[in-house]
Scaffold this active site. Structure first.
Site, PDB file in Angstrom:
ATOM      1  N   ARG A 151     122.649  85.823  57.462  1.00 25.57           N
ATOM      2  CA  ARG A 151     121.722  84.678  57.445  1.00 25.57           C
ATOM      3  C   ARG A 151     120.886  84.644  56.164  1.00 25.57           C
ATOM      4  O   ARG A 151     120.795  83.625  55.490  1.00 25.57           O
ATOM      5  CB  ARG A 151     120.787  84.746  58.668  1.00 25.57           C
ATOM      6  CG  ARG A 151     121.461  84.367  59.966  1.00 25.57           C
ATOM      7  CD  ARG A 151     120.518  84.563  61.129  1.00 25.57           C
ATOM      8  NE  ARG A 151     120.301  85.974  61.359  1.00 25.57           N
ATOM      9  CZ  ARG A 151     120.857  86.667  62.358  1.00 25.57           C
ATOM     10  NH1 ARG A 151     121.616  86.052  63.234  1.00 25.57           N
ATOM     11  NH2 ARG A 151     120.629  87.955  62.487  1.00 25.57           N
ATOM     12  N   ASP A 171     130.217  92.739  51.447  1.00 18.97           N
ATOM     13  CA  ASP A 171     129.992  92.627  52.895  1.00 18.97           C
ATOM     14  C   ASP A 171     131.358  92.720  53.565  1.00 18.97           C
ATOM     15  O   ASP A 171     132.115  91.747  53.593  1.00 18.97           O
ATOM     16  CB  ASP A 171     129.305  91.289  53.233  1.00 18.97           C
ATOM     17  CG  ASP A 171     128.899  91.203  54.705  1.00 18.97           C
ATOM     18  OD1 ASP A 171     129.583  91.821  55.559  1.00 18.97           O
ATOM     19  OD2 ASP A 171     127.908  90.519  55.001  1.00 18.97           O
ATOM     20  N   CYS A 230     114.463  93.713  50.563  1.00 19.43           N
ATOM     21  CA  CYS A 230     113.623  93.030  51.558  1.00 19.43           C
ATOM     22  C   CYS A 230     114.266  93.181  52.937  1.00 19.43           C
ATOM     23  O   CYS A 230     114.003  92.374  53.826  1.00 19.43           O
ATOM     24  CB  CYS A 230     113.513  91.543  51.247  1.00 19.43           C
ATOM     25  SG  CYS A 230     112.316  91.178  49.985  1.00 19.43           S
ATOM     26  N   GLU A 261     106.139 103.286  56.526  1.00 20.94           N
ATOM     27  CA  GLU A 261     105.248 102.148  56.250  1.00 20.94           C
ATOM     28  C   GLU A 261     103.885 102.395  56.883  1.00 20.94           C
ATOM     29  O   GLU A 261     103.824 102.654  58.092  1.00 20.94           O
ATOM     30  CB  GLU A 261     105.867 100.860  56.783  1.00 20.94           C
ATOM     31  CG  GLU A 261     107.156 100.516  56.023  1.00 20.94           C
ATOM     32  CD  GLU A 261     107.797  99.194  56.402  1.00 20.94           C
ATOM     33  OE1 GLU A 261     107.238  98.461  57.243  1.00 20.94           O
ATOM     34  OE2 GLU A 261     108.861  98.886  55.853  1.00 20.94           O
ATOM     35  N   HIS A 279     105.661  94.643  53.490  1.00 20.53           N
ATOM     36  CA  HIS A 279     106.522  94.101  54.550  1.00 20.53           C
ATOM     37  C   HIS A 279     106.071  92.691  54.966  1.00 20.53           C
ATOM     38  O   HIS A 279     105.818  92.423  56.146  1.00 20.53           O
ATOM     39  CB  HIS A 279     106.541  95.043  55.770  1.00 20.53           C
ATOM     40  CG  HIS A 279     107.787  94.872  56.603  1.00 20.53           C
ATOM     41  ND1 HIS A 279     108.412  95.906  57.250  1.00 20.53           N
ATOM     42  CD2 HIS A 279     108.545  93.772  56.899  1.00 20.53           C
ATOM     43  CE1 HIS A 279     109.473  95.459  57.902  1.00 20.53           C
ATOM     44  NE2 HIS A 279     109.572  94.162  57.695  1.00 20.53           N
TER      45      HIS A 279
HETATM   46  P1  NAD Z   1     122.469  89.185  59.501  1.00 19.51           P
HETATM   47  O1  NAD Z   1     122.915  90.001  60.656  1.00 19.51           O
HETATM   48  O2  NAD Z   1     122.558  87.708  59.576  1.00 19.51           O
HETATM   49  O3  NAD Z   1     123.274  89.642  58.181  1.00 19.51           O
HETATM   50  C1  NAD Z   1     123.532  90.978  57.863  1.00 19.51           C
HETATM   51  C2  NAD Z   1     124.822  91.020  57.070  1.00 19.51           C
HETATM   52  O4  NAD Z   1     125.029  92.380  56.684  1.00 19.51           O
HETATM   53  C3  NAD Z   1     126.050  90.581  57.880  1.00 19.51           C
HETATM   54  O5  NAD Z   1     126.778  89.590  57.176  1.00 19.51           O
HETATM   55  C4  NAD Z   1     126.863  91.879  58.023  1.00 19.51           C
HETATM   56  O6  NAD Z   1     128.256  91.637  57.988  1.00 19.51           O
HETATM   57  C5  NAD Z   1     126.419  92.652  56.806  1.00 19.51           C
HETATM   58  N1  NAD Z   1     126.604  94.089  56.935  1.00 19.51           N
HETATM   59  C6  NAD Z   1     126.423  94.877  58.028  1.00 19.51           C
HETATM   60  N2  NAD Z   1     126.704  96.164  57.737  1.00 19.51           N
HETATM   61  C7  NAD Z   1     127.061  96.175  56.422  1.00 19.51           C
HETATM   62  C8  NAD Z   1     127.455  97.212  55.535  1.00 19.51           C
HETATM   63  N3  NAD Z   1     127.548  98.467  55.954  1.00 19.51           N
HETATM   64  N4  NAD Z   1     127.733  96.873  54.271  1.00 19.51           N
HETATM   65  C9  NAD Z   1     127.640  95.607  53.833  1.00 19.51           C
HETATM   66  N5  NAD Z   1     127.301  94.562  54.633  1.00 19.51           N
HETATM   67  C10 NAD Z   1     127.015  94.859  55.908  1.00 19.51           C
HETATM   68  O7  NAD Z   1     120.983  89.664  59.189  1.00 19.51           O
HETATM   69  P2  NAD Z   1     119.850  88.845  58.411  1.00 19.51           P
HETATM   70  O8  NAD Z   1     119.115  87.989  59.366  1.00 19.51           O
HETATM   71  O9  NAD Z   1     120.427  88.254  57.180  1.00 19.51           O
HETATM   72  O10 NAD Z   1     118.860  90.062  58.040  1.00 19.51           O
HETATM   73  C11 NAD Z   1     119.228  91.022  57.058  1.00 19.51           C
HETATM   74  C12 NAD Z   1     118.183  92.114  56.988  1.00 19.51           C
HETATM   75  O11 NAD Z   1     116.901  91.579  56.656  1.00 19.51           O
HETATM   76  C13 NAD Z   1     117.975  92.898  58.283  1.00 19.51           C
HETATM   77  O12 NAD Z   1     117.868  94.264  57.955  1.00 19.51           O
HETATM   78  C14 NAD Z   1     116.649  92.445  58.772  1.00 19.51           C
HETATM   79  O13 NAD Z   1     116.026  93.424  59.533  1.00 19.51           O
HETATM   80  C15 NAD Z   1     115.927  92.220  57.455  1.00 19.51           C
HETATM   81  N6  NAD Z   1     114.728  91.389  57.568  1.00 19.51           N
HETATM   82  C16 NAD Z   1     113.611  91.761  56.887  1.00 19.51           C
HETATM   83  C17 NAD Z   1     112.460  91.008  56.972  1.00 19.51           C
HETATM   84  C18 NAD Z   1     111.214  91.371  56.215  1.00 19.51           C
HETATM   85  O14 NAD Z   1     110.126  91.094  56.695  1.00 19.51           O
HETATM   86  N7  NAD Z   1     111.308  91.958  55.036  1.00 19.51           N
HETATM   87  C19 NAD Z   1     112.436  89.873  57.799  1.00 19.51           C
HETATM   88  C20 NAD Z   1     113.604  89.493  58.453  1.00 19.51           C
HETATM   89  C21 NAD Z   1     114.754  90.272  58.339  1.00 19.51           C
END
Ligand code: NAD
Length: 305
Positions: A151, A171, A230, A261, A279
């Site tokens: 996403r 990915d 992030c 954190e 964060h």
């Molecule tokens: P998502 O599940 O939509 O996407 C994650 C992607 O990572 C997927 O396409 C998956 O195929 C890929 N993936 C999984 N394991 C992998 C690996 N070993 N190597 C390469 N790719 C791999 O998740 P998202 O909603 O895009 O969120 C991504 C990250 O952002 C999460 O860790 C989430 O916790 C973090 N996040 C952080 C904050 C913040 O406040 N900084 C806020 C929201 C989300």
């Protein structure tokens, strides 16, 4: 039939509360303590939390009426999902609500690194005018390596294309069609690290991704490269990051998330080529509003059967 009762245990956007009030009796108590929660949860059909309130097994076992645990945000780290599932309680969240917000923050951090914005800001506030010290680079024409194109990673693709960046993606779980649709080049991690000018991480923290970026990976990167995280602390090995920055293996890093954190006492706090935020990747009013509305609507749908 008596009205369903919803406890809002952490502060959420007003719009979410008013949506819920259409179908339920809503109690807002955003300072509730763990003891008070244990005592009062028996009266509620649903609970809405963000990060502060922990919905533990003990809480779940004290909640005979509970049908839904909603996290107005991404992830459900503060909910004992196993205990909830055993009791047939639905656990919902709003993973899509913050994607644009986090993508924008990641790009903000890239720009902060590329144009040395935070150290330049500090310098001006110290009364200096060091124009020559802050020579930057453009994002235009640079190669961006995106680790994880879900996403958030996809939103980063759309926006950084507009900056004129060439995009590499690592990915292993995305389809060729999805990559073609987004117009990105999918590659292996090693190639991505070798060829990128900026690397940005958007994978979840799993046993597979813990310390995905460590000493060997930093050695593959260009000495002019930046890395942005992030996603979650722990995906980058922070000791290795410190060594890579100190030894000039990479040029800079920006982190919104940390292994601990807050990162109290971390040597990274002393480095000039590091940009750190507490964060706040998901912290915009739009993301919080959308998260509240999404979970409120899901609760409404369940209550209305
Ligand atoms: P998502 O599940 O939509 O996407 C994650 C992607 O990572 C997927 O396409 C998956 O195929 C890929 N993936 C999984 N394991 C992998 C690996 N070993 N190597 C390469 N790719 C791999 O998740 P998202 O909603 O895009 O969120 C991504 C990250 O952002 C999460 O860790 C989430 O916790 C973090 N996040 C952080 C904050 C913040 O406040 N900084 C806020 C929201 C989300």
């Amino acid at each position: 039939m008596s009205k369903m009762k919803v406890l809002i245990a952490d502060s959420i956007n007003e719009k979410g509360i008013s949506e819920l009030e259409e179908v339920a009796e809503v109690v807002v108590n955003t300072t509730i303590t763990p003891e008070e929660l244990l005592d009062s949860i028996k009266d509620f059909d649903a609970i809405v939390v963000r990060s502060r309130t922990k919905v533990t097994r003990e809480v779940i076992e004290a909640a005979p009426r509970l049908k839904i645990i909603a996290r107005a945000g991404v992830g459900v780290d503060n909910v004992d999902v196993k205990a909830a599932t055993e009791r047939g309680i639905m656990v919902i969240n709003a993973p899509e609500s913050t994607s644009i917000t986090v993508a924008e923050h990641s790009i903000g951090l890239m720009l902060a690194l590329a144009r040395k914005i935070s150290i330049a800001d500090r310098s001006v506030k110290e009364g200096k005018w060091e124009k020559n010290r802050f020579m930057g680079i453009e994002l235009n024409g640079k190669t961006l390596g995106i680790i994880g194109m879900g996403r958030i990673g996809s939103q980063v693709v759309v926006r950084t294309k507009a900056f004129g960046m060439d995009i590499l993606v690592y990915d292993p779980y995305i389809s060729r069609e999805a990559a073609e649709e987004m117009g990105v080049t999918v590659t292996d991690l090693e190639t991505l690290l070798r060829e990128s000018d900026i690397v940005t991480i958007h994978v979840p923290l799993t046993p597979e991704t813990r310390h995905l970026i460590s000493d060997d990976e930093f050695k593959l990167m260009k000495d002019t490269a930046f890395i942005v995280n992030c996603a979650r602390g722990g995906i980058i090995d922070e000791d290795a990051l410190y060594r890579a920055l100190k030894d000039g293996e990479i040029a800079g890093a920006a982190l919104d998330v940390f292994e601990e954190e807050p990162p109290e006492g971390s040597p990274l706090l002393e480095l000039e080529n590091v940009v750190l935020t507490p964060h706040i990747g998901a912290s915009t009013s739009e993301a919080q509003r959308d998260a509240a509305i999404i979970v409120a609507n899901e609760i409404k749908t369940v209550f209305q059967g």
